[in-house]
Write a protein that holds these residues in place. Structure first.
Motif, PDB file in Angstrom:
ATOM      1  N   ARG A 158      23.260  24.980  -9.174  1.00  0.00           N
ATOM      2  CA  ARG A 158      24.185  25.095 -10.298  1.00  0.00           C
ATOM      3  C   ARG A 158      24.367  26.546 -10.743  1.00  0.00           C
ATOM      4  O   ARG A 158      25.464  26.955 -11.123  1.00  0.00           O
ATOM      5  N   ARG A 159      23.285  27.344 -10.679  1.00  0.00           N
ATOM      6  CA  ARG A 159      23.407  28.744 -11.083  1.00  0.00           C
ATOM      7  C   ARG A 159      24.229  29.545 -10.060  1.00  0.00           C
ATOM      8  O   ARG A 159      25.017  30.414 -10.430  1.00  0.00           O
ATOM      9  N   GLY A 160      24.019  29.252  -8.769  1.00  0.00           N
ATOM     10  CA  GLY A 160      24.831  29.902  -7.748  1.00  0.00           C
ATOM     11  C   GLY A 160      26.294  29.529  -7.890  1.00  0.00           C
ATOM     12  O   GLY A 160      27.196  30.365  -7.720  1.00  0.00           O
ATOM     13  N   THR A 161      26.556  28.255  -8.180  1.00  0.00           N
ATOM     14  CA  THR A 161      27.927  27.804  -8.394  1.00  0.00           C
ATOM     15  C   THR A 161      28.544  28.516  -9.587  1.00  0.00           C
ATOM     16  O   THR A 161      29.693  28.987  -9.534  1.00  0.00           O
ATOM     17  N   ALA A 162      27.804  28.600 -10.673  1.00  0.00           N
ATOM     18  CA  ALA A 162      28.305  29.265 -11.873  1.00  0.00           C
ATOM     19  C   ALA A 162      28.603  30.736 -11.605  1.00  0.00           C
ATOM     20  O   ALA A 162      29.639  31.266 -12.038  1.00  0.00           O
ATOM     21  N   ALA A 163      27.711  31.414 -10.870  1.00  0.00           N
ATOM     22  CA  ALA A 163      27.929  32.835 -10.573  1.00  0.00           C
ATOM     23  C   ALA A 163      29.170  33.030  -9.706  1.00  0.00           C
ATOM     24  O   ALA A 163      29.958  33.951  -9.925  1.00  0.00           O
TER      25      ALA A 163
ATOM     26  N   GLY B 234      32.182  32.323 -11.844  1.00  0.00           N
ATOM     27  CA  GLY B 234      32.290  33.111 -13.067  1.00  0.00           C
ATOM     28  C   GLY B 234      32.207  32.254 -14.315  1.00  0.00           C
ATOM     29  O   GLY B 234      32.876  32.546 -15.321  1.00  0.00           O
ATOM     30  N   LEU B 235      31.401  31.187 -14.253  1.00  0.00           N
ATOM     31  CA  LEU B 235      31.279  30.250 -15.366  1.00  0.00           C
ATOM     32  C   LEU B 235      29.850  30.245 -15.904  1.00  0.00           C
ATOM     33  O   LEU B 235      28.913  30.740 -15.253  1.00  0.00           O
ATOM     34  N   HIS B 236      29.680  29.638 -17.055  1.00  0.00           N
ATOM     35  CA  HIS B 236      28.338  29.414 -17.589  1.00  0.00           C
ATOM     36  C   HIS B 236      27.751  28.193 -16.885  1.00  0.00           C
ATOM     37  O   HIS B 236      28.470  27.232 -16.584  1.00  0.00           O
ATOM     38  N   PRO B 237      26.444  28.174 -16.586  1.00  0.00           N
ATOM     39  CA  PRO B 237      25.856  27.007 -15.916  1.00  0.00           C
ATOM     40  C   PRO B 237      26.117  25.697 -16.656  1.00  0.00           C
ATOM     41  O   PRO B 237      26.279  24.649 -16.011  1.00  0.00           O
ATOM     42  N   ASN B 238      26.172  25.736 -18.001  1.00  0.00           N
ATOM     43  CA  ASN B 238      26.446  24.503 -18.745  1.00  0.00           C
ATOM     44  C   ASN B 238      27.853  23.981 -18.450  1.00  0.00           C
ATOM     45  O   ASN B 238      28.084  22.767 -18.420  1.00  0.00           O
ATOM     46  N   THR B 239      28.802  24.901 -18.233  1.00  0.00           N
ATOM     47  CA  THR B 239      30.169  24.488 -17.885  1.00  0.00           C
ATOM     48  C   THR B 239      30.178  23.786 -16.531  1.00  0.00           C
ATOM     49  O   THR B 239      30.886  22.800 -16.328  1.00  0.00           O
TER      50      THR B 239
END
Length: 434
Positions: A347-352, A355-360
Motif C-alpha cells: 500500500r505504501r509503494g502504491t501510494a508513493a 502520489g497519494l496518502h496511504p489512507n487514500t
C-alpha cells in the motif's frame, strides 16, 4: 560561336568517329577495373554506339554550339540500363571521362603547328559539354537505382510479412536466401511509453525512415547477419536466423538506436513453419509486459508464464473481464488496482507511485472490493483481478494505450514518467503477480 579554323580542325576528326568509338569500347575502357567482365554485346554494341553518339553530338555542337545542347536522351537511357544491369556507377562515369580523354587525344593528333588556339577552343567546349553529360548520367543512374531498390525492399517486406503471417508458401526461395531454413528467433518490439504517438509529436517521414534504418542496423549488428524485419512506426516484428539466443543487451542497443526505451519480446523456433505462431506469441508477450508494468527490456515467455496463461481467452473470459465492469466509470479505481498489483500489493509503494496518502489507497481498495466483490487480501481474489485486467486489455487494440488511465508505473496527476518506462532498462521490474 567557335572560330572557323577551330571548326575546320574538328571536321578532320569526323571520318575517324567509328574508329574512335571502337578504340574506346575495346581498348581504352578495357583498362578500367571491372570492364572486362561486362558481356561482349554490351561492349561492342551498346557502349560503342553510345561512344559514337557522344562524339558526333560534340562535333555537331562545334558547328553550332546551340544545337542539341539538351540532347542527352540516349545517355540517360543507357545510364538507366546500366543501373538495372548492376554496373557500378564509378565504372559508368569512368567510361565517360575516359571517352572524353580519347576524343581530346584525337583532336590533339589532328592539330598542326600554329593551331594551338583552335585546339584550346575545342577543349574548352569539350570540358563544358562533359559536365552536363556526366551530371545527366549520374542523376539518371541514381534515380533508377533508387527505384529498383525501393521495388526490392517492397517485395522483401511483402515476403517477410507473408512469412510472419503464415501465408508464405513452404519452401519459398526467400527462406534459403535469408537463411531461414532452420532455427530462428522471432522478435516483437515497441518503442516504449514516452516515445509513442500518444506522448510525443508525430514523426515526419524523414525522421520515420531514419528511425527504421537505425533499428534495422542495430538488429543486424546484434545478430551479426541480415535480420528480416517489418518496422512500422513504433512497432516492429523480425526474424533473426540461427540457433543462437539474442544478446542480453539487445534492448539496450535498440534503445540507443531509437533514442528512447525499447521493449522486445523473443520466442525461439526450431523450423520456419513455427514462425507465424511464434510471431503471435511474441506480440502477446509484448502486450502483457506493458500491461503488467514490466520495464522496457528483453522479455521471454518464461517472464510472464502466469500472466500469459491467465490472459488466454476461453468460454469464461468475458465473465472474468466483466468483474471489473463496475469500475468502468471510475478510472482512478482501475488505476489504483493496476498499481497496487504492480507494486506487489504494497500500500505504501502504491501510494508513493500514485502520489497519494496511504489512507487514500486503503479507501480506494475498499471501494474496489465493495463494487467488484474481489477480495484482494486472498490469493483467489488477487488471481481473479490479474486475469480480469489482462483480459480487458486483450479485448482492445493490443498496442493501444490503456483507457483506464496512465500506466501503473507512472506518476499521478499527469506528471512526467517516474517508473521504468522513463528510460532504457534491461532489468526485470515488478510484474502483476499474486
Amino acid at each position: 560561336m567557335l572560330s572557323t579554323t577551330a571548326q575546320a580542325l574538328a571536321q578532320r576528326v569526323e571520318p575517324r568517329v567509328p574508329e574512335l568509338a571502337r578504340r574506346m569500347a575495346r581498348e581504352a575502357f578495357a583498362t578500367l577495373p571491372g570492364y572486362a567482365q561486362l558481356p561482349g554485346d554490351i561492349k561492342d554494341m551498346e557502349i560503342a554506339a553510345t561512344a559514337r553518339h557522344g562524339i558526333r553530338l560534340f562535333l555537331r555542337r562545334v558547328a553550332d554550339p546551340g544545337i542539341a545542347r539538351a540532347d542527352l536522351r540516349l545517355f540517360r537511357e543507357r545510364a538507366a540500363q546500366r543501373a538495372e544491369e548492376g554496373m557500378p556507377l564509378h565504372l559508368l562515369l569512368r567510361t565517360h571521362s575516359l571517352g572524353m580523354y580519347v576524343l581530346w587525344q584525337a583532336l590533339r593528333e589532328a592539330a598542326g603547328p600554329g593551331e594551338e588556339a583552335d585546339l584550346a577552343e575545342l577543349v574548352d567546349l569539350l570540358l563544358a559539354s562533359h559536365h552536363r553529360v556526366v551530371g545527366a548520367v549520374a542523376e539518371t543512374y541514381v534515380d533508377e537505382r533508387a527505384a529498383l531498390d525501393a521495388d526490392v525492399r517492397a517485395q522483401r517486406r511483402s515476403l517477410v510479412r507473408g512469412l510472419l503471417d503464415g501465408v508464405l508458401p513452404a519452401g519459398h526461395v526467400l527462406l534459403d536466401e535469408l537463411r531461414l531454413h532452420g532455427p530462428a528467433s522471432v522478435l516483437a518490439l515497441r518503442v516504449a511509453d514516452g516515445a509513442g504517438p500518444g506522448s510525443a509529436p508525430k514523426r515526419g517521414p524523414v525522421a520515420e525512415r531514419r528511425l527504421q534504418r537505425r533499428l534495422q542496423s542495430a538488429l543486424d549488428q546484434a545478430f551479426g547477419t541480415e535480420v528480416p524485419a517489418l518496422l512500422e512506426g513504433d512497432l516492429g516484428r523480425a526474424v533473426a536466423p540461427g540457433p543462437g539466443t539474442p544478446p542480453d543487451d539487445l534492448a539496450a542497443r535498440l534503445s540507443r538506436a531509437a533514442g528512447a526505451p525499447v521493449r522486445v519480446a523473443c520466442v525461439p523456433v526450431a523450423a520456419p513453419d513455427e514462425i507465424p505462431g511464434a510471431a503471435r506469441t511474441a506480440t502477446e508477450i509484448l502486450r502483457i509486459t506493458r500491461a503488467c508494468g514490466l520495464p522496457p527490456g528483453l522479455h521471454r515467455l518464461e517472464d510472464v508464464l502466469l500472466e500469459f496463461h491467465l490472459s488466454r481467452p476461453n468460454e469464461s473470459s468475458h465473465r472474468i473481464a466483466a468483474l471489473l465492469d463496475p469500475l468502468t466509470d471510475r478510472p482512478e479505481l482501475l488505476q489504483t488496482l493496476r498499481t497496487h498489483l504492480a507494486e506487489g500489493q504494497d500500500r505504501r509503494g502504491t501510494a508513493a507511485t500514485l502520489g497519494l496518502h496511504p489512507n487514500t489507497v486503503d479507501n480506494r481498495l475498499a471501494k474496489i472490493a465493495e463494487q467488484t466483490g474481489l477480495d484482494l487480501s486472498a490469493p483467489r481474489g488477487t488471481a481473479l483481478a490479474i486475469a480480469a485486467l489482462l483480459l480487458r486489455d486483450a479485448a482492445r487494440d493490443p498496442e493501444s494505450e490503456s483507457v483506464d488511465g496512465p500506466s501503473p508505473v507512472r506518476g499521478a496527476g499527469g506528471g512526467p514518467p517516474s517508473g521504468p518506462d522513463a528510460g532504457p532498462s534491461s532489468g526485470q521490474g515488478p510484474s502483476v503477480r499474486p
